[in-house]
Design an enzyme around this catalytic site. Structure first.
Site, PDB file in Angstrom:
ATOM      1  N   TYR A  72       0.824  -1.224   0.000  1.00  0.00           N
ATOM      2  CA  TYR A  72       0.000   0.000   0.000  1.00  0.00           C
ATOM      3  C   TYR A  72       0.853   1.267   0.000  1.00  0.00           C
ATOM      4  O   TYR A  72       0.400   2.313   0.466  1.00  0.00           O
ATOM      5  CB  TYR A  72      -0.943  -0.020   1.202  1.00  0.00           C
ATOM      6  CG  TYR A  72      -2.161  -0.903   1.004  1.00  0.00           C
ATOM      7  CD1 TYR A  72      -3.156  -0.560   0.088  1.00  0.00           C
ATOM      8  CD2 TYR A  72      -2.327  -2.077   1.722  1.00  0.00           C
ATOM      9  CE1 TYR A  72      -4.278  -1.356  -0.105  1.00  0.00           C
ATOM     10  CE2 TYR A  72      -3.447  -2.886   1.542  1.00  0.00           C
ATOM     11  CZ  TYR A  72      -4.415  -2.515   0.625  1.00  0.00           C
ATOM     12  OH  TYR A  72      -5.527  -3.299   0.428  1.00  0.00           O
TER      13      TYR A  72
ATOM     14  N   GLU B 241       0.440  -5.609  -8.850  1.00  0.00           N
ATOM     15  CA  GLU B 241      -0.009  -6.271  -7.622  1.00  0.00           C
ATOM     16  C   GLU B 241       0.094  -7.798  -7.738  1.00  0.00           C
ATOM     17  O   GLU B 241       0.474  -8.488  -6.786  1.00  0.00           O
ATOM     18  CB  GLU B 241      -1.434  -5.836  -7.304  1.00  0.00           C
ATOM     19  CG  GLU B 241      -1.490  -4.361  -6.898  1.00  0.00           C
ATOM     20  CD  GLU B 241      -2.889  -3.771  -6.844  1.00  0.00           C
ATOM     21  OE1 GLU B 241      -2.991  -2.572  -6.548  1.00  0.00           O
ATOM     22  OE2 GLU B 241      -3.878  -4.494  -7.109  1.00  0.00           O
TER      23      GLU B 241
HETATM   24  P1  GDP Z   1     -10.235   0.719  -2.801  1.00  0.00           P
HETATM   25  O1  GDP Z   1      -9.526   0.868  -4.131  1.00  0.00           O
HETATM   26  O2  GDP Z   1     -11.737   0.678  -2.940  1.00  0.00           O
HETATM   27  O3  GDP Z   1      -9.715  -0.436  -1.976  1.00  0.00           O
HETATM   28  O4  GDP Z   1      -9.956   2.039  -1.944  1.00  0.00           O
HETATM   29  P2  GDP Z   1      -8.651   2.968  -1.778  1.00  0.00           P
HETATM   30  O5  GDP Z   1      -7.604   2.640  -2.792  1.00  0.00           O
HETATM   31  O6  GDP Z   1      -9.131   4.384  -1.692  1.00  0.00           O
HETATM   32  O7  GDP Z   1      -8.116   2.582  -0.316  1.00  0.00           O
HETATM   33  C1  GDP Z   1      -7.366   1.401  -0.121  1.00  0.00           C
HETATM   34  C2  GDP Z   1      -7.821   0.760   1.169  1.00  0.00           C
HETATM   35  O8  GDP Z   1      -7.487   1.618   2.263  1.00  0.00           O
HETATM   36  C3  GDP Z   1      -9.338   0.560   1.303  1.00  0.00           C
HETATM   37  O9  GDP Z   1      -9.809  -0.584   0.651  1.00  0.00           O
HETATM   38  C4  GDP Z   1      -9.506   0.478   2.809  1.00  0.00           C
HETATM   39  O10 GDP Z   1      -9.149  -0.824   3.315  1.00  0.00           O
HETATM   40  C5  GDP Z   1      -8.465   1.490   3.287  1.00  0.00           C
HETATM   41  N1  GDP Z   1      -9.080   2.805   3.530  1.00  0.00           N
HETATM   42  C6  GDP Z   1      -9.543   3.697   2.620  1.00  0.00           C
HETATM   43  N2  GDP Z   1     -10.068   4.782   3.210  1.00  0.00           N
HETATM   44  C7  GDP Z   1      -9.928   4.568   4.553  1.00  0.00           C
HETATM   45  C8  GDP Z   1     -10.264   5.329   5.724  1.00  0.00           C
HETATM   46  O11 GDP Z   1     -10.802   6.431   5.644  1.00  0.00           O
HETATM   47  N3  GDP Z   1      -9.954   4.758   6.941  1.00  0.00           N
HETATM   48  C9  GDP Z   1      -9.347   3.542   7.056  1.00  0.00           C
HETATM   49  N4  GDP Z   1      -9.079   3.050   8.282  1.00  0.00           N
HETATM   50  N5  GDP Z   1      -9.013   2.800   5.970  1.00  0.00           N
HETATM   51  C10 GDP Z   1      -9.305   3.300   4.748  1.00  0.00           C
END
Ligand code: GDP
Length: 138
Positions: A50, A127
């Site tokens: 990440y 990935e």
């Molecule tokens: P995705 O592509 O839908 O998985 O979303 P993103 O790439 O924006 O974020 C990656 C991952 O980070 C998400 O799937 C969540 O597990 C985590 N995440 C995203 N936003 C938040 C947040 O506001 N709080 C927390 N604790 N985790 C988050």
């Protein structure tokens, strides 16, 4: 448009016993498994996966969560895989996810949201390469 994507079933879902039901939904949606492993990430490995989110306020929580228990990592194949899989899993926040999506069915919160799905063809390759050697996929 590529025919492959990458997914993880996250620690919240594996610990609640949802792995089989989630895989069943993925396969019934038409995806074929091209590689799969059940592993536990270290904090360092979760942080590297990440890395793009390192500056975000939730990065520490995300790394702690993703290294808290086992995950299932997999490469999936289907026509239009990346977009179709994002549709199948639903919005990042399960509160906003459409009815019937995996996150609506199995996720509890925006952080602990049951599954990962690559957001582009390029990231699907990066990935998949993070987890699998050439010997481990077909
Ligand atoms: P995705 O592509 O839908 O998985 O979303 P993103 O790439 O924006 O974020 C990656 C991952 O980070 C998400 O799937 C969540 O597990 C985590 N995440 C995203 N936003 C938040 C947040 O506001 N709080 C927390 N604790 N985790 C988050």
């Amino acid at each position: 448009m590529s025919n492959r994507t990458f997914t993880m079933i996250k620690p919240d879902a594996t610990s609640k016993g949802y792995t089989g039901a989630i895989l069943d939904q993925i396969i019934k949606a038409g995806f074929t498994v091209k590689a799969m492993k059940w592993i536990k990430l270290s904090e360092e490995q979760a942080g590297l996966f990440y890395d793009i989110h390192r500056a975000r306020p939730f990065f520490g929580e995300l790394v702690d969560f993703m290294s808290s228990g086992p995950i299932v990592a997999a490469i999936l194949e289907k026509e239009n895989a990346v977009a179709d899989f994002r549709e199948l899993i639903g919005a990042t926040n399960p509160a906003n996810a459409a009815e019937g999506t995996i996150r609506k069915n199995f996720a509890a919160s925006i952080g602990e949201n049951a599954v990962h799905g690559s957001d582009s063809d390029e990231n699907a390759v990066i990935e998949g390469d993070f987890f699998f050697s050439k010997l481990e996929r077909f």
